[in-house]
Motif scaffolding. Structure first.
Motif, short mmCIF file in Angstrom:
data_model
loop_
_atom_site.label_atom_id
_atom_site.label_comp_id
_atom_site.label_asym_id
_atom_site.label_seq_id
_atom_site.Cartn_x
_atom_site.Cartn_y
_atom_site.Cartn_z
N TRP A 126 0.84 -1.21 0.00
CA TRP A 126 0.00 0.00 0.00
C TRP A 126 0.87 1.25 0.00
CZ3 TRP A 126 -5.40 -0.30 0.29
CH2 TRP A 126 -5.93 -1.57 0.62
N ARG A 127 0.46 2.24 -0.76
CA ARG A 127 1.11 3.55 -0.67
C ARG A 127 0.30 4.41 0.29
NH1 ARG A 127 -0.15 7.96 -3.29
NH2 ARG A 127 -1.13 6.87 -5.04
N TRP A 128 0.98 4.89 1.32
CA TRP A 128 0.33 5.77 2.29
C TRP A 128 0.31 7.22 1.77
CZ3 TRP A 128 2.24 4.19 7.88
CH2 TRP A 128 1.81 2.88 8.14
N SER A 129 -0.45 8.07 2.48
CA SER A 129 -0.61 9.45 2.00
C SER A 129 0.71 10.23 1.99
CB SER A 129 -1.65 10.19 2.84
OG SER A 129 -1.37 10.00 4.20
N ASP A 130 1.72 9.78 2.80
CA ASP A 130 3.01 10.48 2.77
C ASP A 130 3.93 9.92 1.68
OD1 ASP A 130 3.82 8.05 3.73
OD2 ASP A 130 4.69 8.81 5.60
N GLY A 131 3.43 8.98 0.87
CA GLY A 131 4.22 8.44 -0.24
C GLY A 131 4.99 7.18 0.12
N SER A 132 5.08 6.83 1.40
CA SER A 132 5.83 5.63 1.77
C SER A 132 5.00 4.38 1.47
CB SER A 132 6.21 5.68 3.26
OG SER A 132 5.04 5.71 4.04
N LEU A 133 5.70 3.25 1.39
CA LEU A 133 5.02 1.98 1.10
C LEU A 133 5.00 1.10 2.34
CD1 LEU A 133 6.49 1.04 -2.40
CD2 LEU A 133 4.22 1.92 -1.88
N CYS A 134 3.89 0.41 2.56
CA CYS A 134 3.73 -0.42 3.75
C CYS A 134 2.90 -1.65 3.37
CB CYS A 134 3.03 0.41 4.83
SG CYS A 134 2.99 -0.41 6.42
N PRO A 135 3.17 -2.80 3.99
CA PRO A 135 2.40 -4.01 3.60
C PRO A 135 0.95 -4.02 4.06
CG PRO A 135 4.05 -4.54 5.28
CD PRO A 135 4.29 -3.11 4.87
N PHE A 136 0.54 -3.04 4.86
CA PHE A 136 -0.85 -2.99 5.32
C PHE A 136 -1.27 -1.53 5.49
CE2 PHE A 136 2.05 -3.44 8.85
CZ PHE A 136 1.69 -2.39 9.68
N ILE A 137 -2.56 -1.30 5.74
CA ILE A 137 -3.04 0.06 5.97
C ILE A 137 -3.42 0.23 7.45
CG2 ILE A 137 -3.81 0.82 3.71
CD1 ILE A 137 -6.55 -0.29 4.30
N PRO A 138 -2.96 1.29 8.11
CA PRO A 138 -3.33 1.50 9.49
C PRO A 138 -4.77 1.99 9.60
CG PRO A 138 -1.97 3.31 8.74
CD PRO A 138 -2.06 2.33 7.59
N ASP A 139 -5.23 2.65 8.55
CA ASP A 139 -6.58 3.22 8.54
C ASP A 139 -7.02 3.17 7.06
OD1 ASP A 139 -8.65 4.99 8.05
OD2 ASP A 139 -8.03 6.37 9.62
#
Ligand SMILES: [Fe+2]
Ligand SMILES: [Fe+2]
Length: 292
Positions: A126-139
């Motif tokens: 997932w791409r978060w709103s700050d542009g970083s990538l993460c394997p899941f979404i916190p929200d």
């Protein structure tokens, strides 16, 4: 000649029906899977490529119910996660636990050889709103896109270099290409493609043995070929046209066909009049891909 099939976005383990471009009837999936089991018994595929959104609901029970339905098909299968499978850290754990026996080395990024073909499976983040990538979404509101993370691109490059003499097929839930203009309608639901689909396509095009990439997520059928790489995007099983792809693998070519279920009533229940276009044009439904 041998065969494999691709099914995608079965959204199993849910009684909640929804609406996308056509009706997404999750509650009919146990019956769809029973029908598919009967249909596949005539095809005898070597295995099934299941390109994500396998489970639909966020619970451990739903993921294991999805696994049981997949197992009931009676064929080996290679699972991958989609946005519905990989929403949180715990849902990734459930997925890995449930599908452990089907994941080579227990990993969601993997490759394998089958007869004359090599397969690579990717797990975009997932791409978060700050542009970083993460394997899941916190929200759910902060996950706004998906991309193949740099370490997976590196892995892919080295895996492709190692297997450069084998014709190769890649699979990932999210397509590397956008919906082609000829398919676009107003209004149209569009779940989105990989943010770095162009980068992924460039990498795959550079490795000339890569012939095709299979994906789902958009819940519609289309096929586009660019620079020697064929992108096969396949519709969702609980949504019209309720189809899957059958691939005949010959020494020198792949022949791809689109197959509906033996029981046509599932597709009829999902169809909303005027939305037949999600089945694609003839060029989106069969193709021949040279392997040389
Ligand atoms: Fe889906
Ligand atoms: Fe999806």
């Amino acid at each position: 000649m041998w065969r494999f099939v691709q099914i995608t976005d079965p959204h199993l383990g849910s009684q909640t029906d929804g609406l996308w471009n056509n009706r997404v009837i999750c509650s009919m999936m146990p019956d769809v899977i029973s029908c598919l089991r009967r249909d596949l018994a005539e095809l005898h595929p070597d295995f099934i490529l299941a390109t994500g959104d396998i489970a639909s609901q966020h619970s451990r029970d739903a993921v294991f119910a999805a696994r049981d339905l997949m197992d009931s098909l009676g064929y080996p299968y290679y699972p991958m996660g989609g946005n519905h499978d990989f929403t949180t850290e715990e849902s990734r754990t459930w997925f890995t636990e449930a599908f452990w026996a089907h994941l080579p080395k227990g990993d969601t990024v993997y490759s394998f050889n089958h007869k004359n073909l090599h397969f690579c499976v990717l797990d975009p983040w997932w791409r978060w709103s700050d542009g970083s990538l993460c394997p899941f979404i916190p929200d759910p509101k902060t996950g706004i896109g998906w991309a193949v993370p740099p370490h997976q691109i590196e892995w892919l490059e080295s895996d492709l270099a190692e297997h450069r003499f084998l014709p190769t097929v890649v699979a990932t839930h999210y397509p590397a290409v956008q919906i082609p203009k000829r398919m676009q309608r107003e209004p149209m639901m569009n779940a989105g493609s990989l943010d770095n689909g162009d980068l992924l396509s460039e990498v795959l095009e550079r490795h000339k043995q890569v012939k095709a990439i299979f994906s789902g997520h958009l819940h519609m059928n289309f096929i586009v070929t660019r620079n020697g790489l064929t992108h096969i995007v396949t519709g969702s099983l609980p949504e019209y046209p309720v189809e899957y792809r059958e691939v005949h693998v010959h020494e020198d070519r792949l022949e791809l066909f689109t197959r509906g279920l033996g029981d046509k009533s599932f597709a009829a229940r999902s169809l909303i009049e005027g939305k037949e276009w999600t089945a694609g044009e003839p060029r989106d439904r069969s193709t021949v891909i040279p392997l040389s």
